[in-house]
Write an enzyme that holds these catalytic residues in place. Structure first.
Site, PDB file in Angstrom:
ATOM      1  N   LYS A 169      -2.958   1.723 -25.042  1.00  0.00           N
ATOM      2  CA  LYS A 169      -3.465   1.756 -26.423  1.00  0.00           C
ATOM      3  C   LYS A 169      -2.269   1.939 -27.362  1.00  0.00           C
ATOM      4  CE  LYS A 169      -8.014   3.105 -24.797  1.00  0.00           C
ATOM      5  NZ  LYS A 169      -9.120   4.095 -24.815  1.00  0.00           N
ATOM      6  N   TYR A 196       0.848  -1.194   0.000  1.00  0.00           N
ATOM      7  CA  TYR A 196       0.000   0.000   0.000  1.00  0.00           C
ATOM      8  C   TYR A 196       0.882   1.243   0.000  1.00  0.00           C
ATOM      9  CZ  TYR A 196      -4.992  -0.285  -0.100  1.00  0.00           C
ATOM     10  OH  TYR A 196      -6.272  -0.388  -0.541  1.00  0.00           O
ATOM     11  N   THR A 201      -4.308   6.956 -21.414  1.00  0.00           N
ATOM     12  CA  THR A 201      -4.093   5.563 -21.034  1.00  0.00           C
ATOM     13  C   THR A 201      -2.634   5.232 -21.351  1.00  0.00           C
ATOM     14  OG1 THR A 201      -4.619   4.771 -23.248  1.00  0.00           O
ATOM     15  CG2 THR A 201      -6.445   4.860 -21.679  1.00  0.00           C
ATOM     16  N   ARG A 204      -2.020  -1.995 -18.900  1.00  0.00           N
ATOM     17  CA  ARG A 204      -3.299  -1.293 -18.729  1.00  0.00           C
ATOM     18  C   ARG A 204      -3.122  -0.271 -17.621  1.00  0.00           C
ATOM     19  NH1 ARG A 204      -6.442  -3.838 -21.847  1.00  0.00           N
ATOM     20  NH2 ARG A 204      -8.041  -2.261 -21.593  1.00  0.00           N
ATOM     21  N   ASP A 240      -7.382  14.765 -23.663  1.00  0.00           N
ATOM     22  CA  ASP A 240      -7.414  13.336 -23.367  1.00  0.00           C
ATOM     23  C   ASP A 240      -6.795  12.619 -24.565  1.00  0.00           C
ATOM     24  OD1 ASP A 240      -7.982  10.708 -22.926  1.00  0.00           O
ATOM     25  OD2 ASP A 240     -10.150  10.959 -22.675  1.00  0.00           O
ATOM     26  N   GLU A 280      -0.502   4.810  -0.512  1.00  0.00           N
ATOM     27  CA  GLU A 280      -1.306   6.018  -0.750  1.00  0.00           C
ATOM     28  C   GLU A 280      -0.473   7.251  -0.457  1.00  0.00           C
ATOM     29  OE1 GLU A 280      -4.766   5.262   1.612  1.00  0.00           O
ATOM     30  OE2 GLU A 280      -5.866   4.455  -0.095  1.00  0.00           O
TER      31      GLU A 280
END
Ligand SMILES: *Cc1c(COP(=O)(O)O)cnc(C)c1O
Length: 474
Positions: free
Chosen positions: A271, A62, A268, A277, A239, A64
């Protein structure tokens, strides 16, 4: 057996010992991917180092917060991985700031939206409450906060002109949290009409103008977009989820490169950029702090293993080989477009100058749904997509969207894409709508006998010439 093959063979054995169905499906997916002519414009094949980087214990941590400023102890290795990924992203795109935590493109867009709201909205209530704790807030304070942050105005490209759900579509959170007004394309040319866009922006006065698309087969002039944004006092948010690889590979330069013109860019990684991903956000210095609040504003803990894979993909995209790849994506799209046009297929806007093409299949008497299924039956994987002012709506559609990033990764050349064009046109010409007792179907179709087999066979030949993951003897 190559070393990397034995890594994967052993990995699949280890997985099979726990749940053989997962190992089988994983193995089968490789077989299926190898055997299909993948024309889906948003998909690609990541490198083996990128894929391998995702399968580690970095997933167990973790972290954060931001680099060096975490809400958990023991994050030094995640700090390293995130720093390296951000460093490569900044260098690759020439950006002042990169935030590589977003888990997907949609997450990256949400981070971008909230960063822009954070930076742009003068909230008298927040100012007044600066020192208050959550418990001190009254119902009236919450009302004021919602009022100040909600219903800000966003202007993005409409879905049927090629925009994305997250650009203000009513069935997406962006359409609910913002008052939105979309811009379309010129009905005659199919191109973005910057003068019309400017007129709409002057009237609507958006806080945010969104540029970028998922199904627009042309380049965008981001300098022009920024001019319009400046004129109306809007933040320009780009975007580049679909075309980040063309920016990275320097196919889009000058006014076609969004990074020098946008305040915030989201994308992203999987692509045309060919990474794992995931998503990321680039920002100018003034938006950097707000972007870094992505976690906990919109995101939970970052995915350390995926950030490691992003670092590798960004590093790969900084090479000369990647530039050659990106150029080939565009050259191949041209060849595919020319091949389709000369065989009588109508292309929205008449062609392409990026990585994707939008085919209007209505001239063949087909819906997008029928064309998609007929192509799939013949071993050609595409997706149906609305065309501007689509009479068949967003479900059946009248279009097929295709793109070249994935097959270009396999090494397909312009000559191969001419054959691909022939296969696609052959199927479209050989398919007709099936009739049902209620009349013609929008989903079912009939394909002339033998066509699917013939197309399959020619596709198999092409795929055989360009093996996928040739290092893997699996
Ligand atoms: C694909 C896409 C997204 C969403 O990406 P996910 O990783 O699927 O969430 C966002 N914006 C655009 C323009 C896209 O094409």
């Amino acid at each position: 057996m190559t070393p990397v093959s034995s890594i994967y063979t052993q990995m699949l054995d280890v997985i099979a010992a726990v749940e053989p169905r997962v190992a089988d499906a994983t193995r089968q997916e490789l077989t299926d991917q190898r055997a299909s002519l993948k024309l889906i414009a948003s998909e690609n094949y990541a490198s083996l180092p990128t894929l391998l980087a995702m399968g580690t214990w970095l997933s167990d941590k973790y972290a954060e917060g931001t680099i060096g400023h975490r809400f958990y102890a023991g994050c030094r290795n995640i700090d390293t991985v995130e720093s390296v990924a951000a460093e490569h992203a900044r260098a690759l795109f020439g950006a002042a700031h990169a935030y590589v935590q977003p888990h997907s493109g949609i997450d990256a867009n949400l981070v971008a939206y909230w960063a822009i709201l954070n930076h742009r909205i003068e909230s008298p209530t927040l100012k007044r409450l600066e020192k208050a704790t959550v418990n001190d807030l009254t119902e009236a304070d919450w009302e004021d906060l919602r009022h100040e942050f909600n219903s800000q105005r966003v202007m993005g490209m409409s879905l049927d002109a090629g925009g994305h759900l997250t650009h203000g579509f009513r069935h997406n959170i962006s359409g609910k949290m913002f008052t939105q007004h979309s811009y379309g394309t010129n009905p005659t040319t199919g191109l973005i009409d910057y003068d019309a866009l400017r007129a709409t922006a002057r009237e609507f006065r958006p806080l945010i103008i969104v540029a970028g698309y998922s199904a627009y087969p042309r380049r965008v002039n981001f300098a022009r977009m920024r001019e319009i944004a400046d004129e109306v006092g809007a933040t320009l948010f780009v975007d580049m989820a679909h075309f980040a690889g063309l920016v990275a590979g320097k196919v889009f330069t000058g006014e076609e490169d969004p990074v020098p013109y946008a305040h915030v860019v989201a994308s992203t990684t999987h692509k045309s950029l060919r990474g794992p991903r995931g998503g990321f956000v680039l920002a100018t210095p003034e938006y950097a702090d707000a972007v870094d609040k992505g976690c906990p504003m919109v995101l939970g803990g970052p995915l350390g293993h995926v950030m490691a894979a992003k670092a590798l993909a960004f590093a790969e995209a900084r090479t000369a080989e990647f530039e050659t790849y990106a150029q080939a994506i565009a050259t191949n799209a041209q060849a595919l477009g020319e091949g389709l046009a000369k065989r009588g297929v109508r292309l929205v806007t008449g062609g392409t100058d990026n990585h994707l093409l939008l085919l209007d299949v209505s001239a063949f008497g087909l819906t997008g749904r029928q064309a998609e299924s007929a192509l799939l039956e013949s071993g050609v994987v595409t997706n149906r997509n609305s065309i501007p002012h689509d009479p068949n709506g967003a479900w059946y559609t009248s279009g097929i969207r295709i793109g070249t990033p994935a097959l270009t990764t396999r090494g397909f050349t312009a000559a191969d894409f001419d054959v691909v064009a022939d296969l696609v046109a052959t199927v479209l010409k050989a398919a007709t709508p099936a009739s049902t007792p209620k009349g013609p179907s929008k989903a079912k179709y009939v394909l002339e006998p033998g066509v699917a087999d013939r197309v399959h066979a020619r596709a198999a030949e092409l795929l055989g010439n360009h093996p996928l993951y040739p290092e893997l003897e699996l």
